[in-house]
Design a protein around this motif. Sequence first.
Motif, PDB file in Angstrom:
ATOM      1  N   ALA A 137       7.793  12.073  -1.913  1.00 47.58           N
ATOM      2  CA  ALA A 137       8.946  11.177  -1.901  1.00 47.58           C
ATOM      3  C   ALA A 137      10.053  11.719  -1.008  1.00 47.58           C
ATOM      4  O   ALA A 137      10.681  10.963  -0.242  1.00 47.58           O
ATOM      5  CB  ALA A 137       9.471  10.995  -3.323  1.00 47.58           C
ATOM      6  N   GLY A 179      13.377  10.040  -4.227  1.00 50.45           N
ATOM      7  CA  GLY A 179      13.440   9.686  -2.815  1.00 50.45           C
ATOM      8  C   GLY A 179      14.731   8.972  -2.468  1.00 50.45           C
ATOM      9  O   GLY A 179      15.335   9.221  -1.421  1.00 50.45           O
ATOM     10  N   THR A 223       2.105   9.453  -2.484  1.00 50.90           N
ATOM     11  CA  THR A 223       3.492   9.137  -2.826  1.00 50.90           C
ATOM     12  C   THR A 223       4.332   8.941  -1.570  1.00 50.90           C
ATOM     13  O   THR A 223       5.271   8.133  -1.566  1.00 50.90           O
ATOM     14  CB  THR A 223       4.105  10.233  -3.713  1.00 50.90           C
ATOM     15  OG1 THR A 223       3.231  10.507  -4.802  1.00 50.90           O
ATOM     16  CG2 THR A 223       5.458   9.788  -4.260  1.00 50.90           C
ATOM     17  N   ALA A 226       9.713   9.570  -8.951  1.00 49.85           N
ATOM     18  CA  ALA A 226       9.592  10.019  -7.565  1.00 49.85           C
ATOM     19  C   ALA A 226      10.323   9.076  -6.622  1.00 49.85           C
ATOM     20  O   ALA A 226      10.951   9.512  -5.655  1.00 49.85           O
ATOM     21  CB  ALA A 226       8.117  10.121  -7.165  1.00 49.85           C
ATOM     22  N   VAL A 227      10.263   7.787  -6.889  1.00 51.36           N
ATOM     23  CA  VAL A 227      11.014   6.813  -6.086  1.00 51.36           C
ATOM     24  C   VAL A 227      12.506   7.052  -6.244  1.00 51.36           C
ATOM     25  O   VAL A 227      13.270   7.019  -5.268  1.00 51.36           O
ATOM     26  CB  VAL A 227      10.644   5.372  -6.488  1.00 51.36           C
ATOM     27  CG1 VAL A 227      11.584   4.361  -5.826  1.00 51.36           C
ATOM     28  CG2 VAL A 227       9.199   5.064  -6.103  1.00 51.36           C
ATOM     29  N   VAL A 243       6.686   5.675  -1.224  1.00 51.62           N
ATOM     30  CA  VAL A 243       8.131   5.726  -1.016  1.00 51.62           C
ATOM     31  C   VAL A 243       8.506   5.228   0.383  1.00 51.62           C
ATOM     32  O   VAL A 243       9.540   4.589   0.568  1.00 51.62           O
ATOM     33  CB  VAL A 243       8.669   7.151  -1.271  1.00 51.62           C
ATOM     34  CG1 VAL A 243      10.155   7.249  -0.953  1.00 51.62           C
ATOM     35  CG2 VAL A 243       8.421   7.539  -2.730  1.00 51.62           C
ATOM     36  N   ASN A 271       3.354   9.001  -9.757  1.00 50.17           N
ATOM     37  CA  ASN A 271       4.433   8.644 -10.666  1.00 50.17           C
ATOM     38  C   ASN A 271       4.453   9.629 -11.837  1.00 50.17           C
ATOM     39  O   ASN A 271       3.619   9.524 -12.743  1.00 50.17           O
ATOM     40  CB  ASN A 271       4.223   7.216 -11.169  1.00 50.17           C
ATOM     41  CG  ASN A 271       5.399   6.668 -11.948  1.00 50.17           C
ATOM     42  OD1 ASN A 271       6.108   7.415 -12.619  1.00 50.17           O
ATOM     43  ND2 ASN A 271       5.598   5.373 -11.886  1.00 50.17           N
ATOM     44  N   ALA A 313      11.546   9.929   2.385  1.00 55.24           N
ATOM     45  CA  ALA A 313      12.966   9.589   2.464  1.00 55.24           C
ATOM     46  C   ALA A 313      13.618  10.206   3.694  1.00 55.24           C
ATOM     47  O   ALA A 313      14.369   9.537   4.426  1.00 55.24           O
ATOM     48  CB  ALA A 313      13.682  10.053   1.199  1.00 55.24           C
ATOM     49  N   PRO A 320       4.227  14.300  -6.153  1.00 56.26           N
ATOM     50  CA  PRO A 320       5.028  13.099  -5.917  1.00 56.26           C
ATOM     51  C   PRO A 320       6.451  13.377  -5.431  1.00 56.26           C
ATOM     52  O   PRO A 320       6.961  12.664  -4.570  1.00 56.26           O
ATOM     53  CB  PRO A 320       5.032  12.417  -7.297  1.00 56.26           C
ATOM     54  CG  PRO A 320       3.757  12.845  -7.914  1.00 56.26           C
ATOM     55  CD  PRO A 320       3.574  14.274  -7.483  1.00 56.26           C
ATOM     56  N   ASN A 364       9.753   4.634 -11.318  1.00 54.76           N
ATOM     57  CA  ASN A 364       9.051   5.839 -10.882  1.00 54.76           C
ATOM     58  C   ASN A 364      10.081   6.931 -10.602  1.00 54.76           C
ATOM     59  O   ASN A 364      10.940   6.761  -9.738  1.00 54.76           O
ATOM     60  CB  ASN A 364       8.252   5.531  -9.616  1.00 54.76           C
ATOM     61  CG  ASN A 364       7.365   6.669  -9.169  1.00 54.76           C
ATOM     62  OD1 ASN A 364       7.610   7.830  -9.456  1.00 54.76           O
ATOM     63  ND2 ASN A 364       6.311   6.328  -8.439  1.00 54.76           N
ATOM     64  N   TYR A 373      11.175   2.261   1.064  1.00 59.83           N
ATOM     65  CA  TYR A 373      12.282   2.321   2.024  1.00 59.83           C
ATOM     66  C   TYR A 373      12.218   1.160   3.008  1.00 59.83           C
ATOM     67  O   TYR A 373      13.229   0.512   3.297  1.00 59.83           O
ATOM     68  CB  TYR A 373      12.269   3.656   2.775  1.00 59.83           C
ATOM     69  CG  TYR A 373      13.262   4.650   2.228  1.00 59.83           C
ATOM     70  CD1 TYR A 373      14.518   4.804   2.803  1.00 59.83           C
ATOM     71  CD2 TYR A 373      12.952   5.419   1.115  1.00 59.83           C
ATOM     72  CE1 TYR A 373      15.443   5.704   2.298  1.00 59.83           C
ATOM     73  CE2 TYR A 373      13.869   6.320   0.594  1.00 59.83           C
ATOM     74  CZ  TYR A 373      15.114   6.458   1.192  1.00 59.83           C
ATOM     75  OH  TYR A 373      16.033   7.342   0.679  1.00 59.83           O
ATOM     76  N   HIS A 406      13.018   0.820  -9.565  1.00 63.89           N
ATOM     77  CA  HIS A 406      12.333   2.037  -9.136  1.00 63.89           C
ATOM     78  C   HIS A 406      11.017   2.239  -9.883  1.00 63.89           C
ATOM     79  O   HIS A 406       9.985   2.492  -9.278  1.00 63.89           O
ATOM     80  CB  HIS A 406      13.226   3.253  -9.354  1.00 63.89           C
ATOM     81  CG  HIS A 406      14.422   3.284  -8.470  1.00 63.89           C
ATOM     82  ND1 HIS A 406      15.253   4.393  -8.368  1.00 63.89           N
ATOM     83  CD2 HIS A 406      14.947   2.365  -7.620  1.00 63.89           C
ATOM     84  CE1 HIS A 406      16.227   4.145  -7.507  1.00 63.89           C
ATOM     85  NE2 HIS A 406      16.068   2.917  -7.062  1.00 63.89           N
TER      86      HIS A 406
END
Length: 252
Positions: free
Chosen positions: A227, A91, A152, A87-88, A156, A199, A231, A223, A85, A160, A83
Motif C-alpha cells: 500500500a 496508503g 496489495t 492497508a488502503v 491500492v 487486507n 501511494a 499489505p 481495508n 488511487y 476503504h
Amino acid sequence: MPMNRIAVGTPGEASHPDVLKAGLAEFFSMIIFVFAGQGSGMAFSKITNDGSSSPSGLIAAALSHGFALMVAVSVGANISGGHVNPAVTFGAFVGGNITLLRAIIYWIGQLLGAVVACLLLSSATGGMETSAFALSSGVSVWNAVIFEIVMTFGLVYTVYATAVDPRKGNIGTIAPLAIGFIVAANILVGGAFDGASMNPAVCFGPAVVSWTWNHHWVYWIGPFIGAAIAAIIYDNIFMDENAHEQLPVTDF
C-alpha cells in the motif's frame, strides 16, 4: 512528495462526529464484506465436504469477495470513502489524504467489524470454524510476503487511480467495480499460495475467533508495504500537486 503532506491531525479530530460516523461506516462495511467473503468459504466447505481448496472453491472465493467488496465500498463511499481495508487506509495516510488520528479510527472500526462478522458466522453456523489464513504447502513466509506486497500494490494503485485522484472524473463511478475486480483477480492468482488477503482485517477477524496466529504477521507487513509503495508512486508520479485535495484539518 506525499511525505510532506502526512499529518497527525488535531486533538479534537478523534472525537469529531463526522470522523466517528466514518469509523462506524467502516465497521459496518467490514461486517458486510467479511460476512459474505468468509461465509462463502464456509458454505462451500459445507456443501462440498471441505472442498474449498479445489479450483471451483478458488473461483467461488474470488467471486464472493469481489462482489461483496463492490457493495461494501459503495455503501461506505459517501461517509468514509469506503476503504474497507486497513492497508488502503494506510496508503491514504502515506499519500497525505487522511490524518493519522482519522486512520486510527478507521482501523478500529475495520478490525472490530471483521471480528464481529466472524463471531456472527460462528454463531449462525452452529459453531463452524472461521478458518484463519494460512500458507500453502511449499510456500515460504517470504514468498507470501512478496505475493501480498504485489497484490496489495495493485489494489491500492487501483484505489488511487479510480477513487482518490481528483482528476478521476466519471471513472469515479466505477471505482467500487474496479476495486472489486482487482481483488477477485488477485485471489485467482494468489489464493492457492497464501489465501490472497491484501487486507489485514480480513485475516485478523478469523485469527481472533479461531485463535490461530501462524504467520499472521505476513498479512500485515505485506499489505502495508504494498500500500505504501502504491501511494508513493502514484502520488509522486501521476498526481498533480496543484490538484491534490488538502486534508481537512481546519474542520476540527
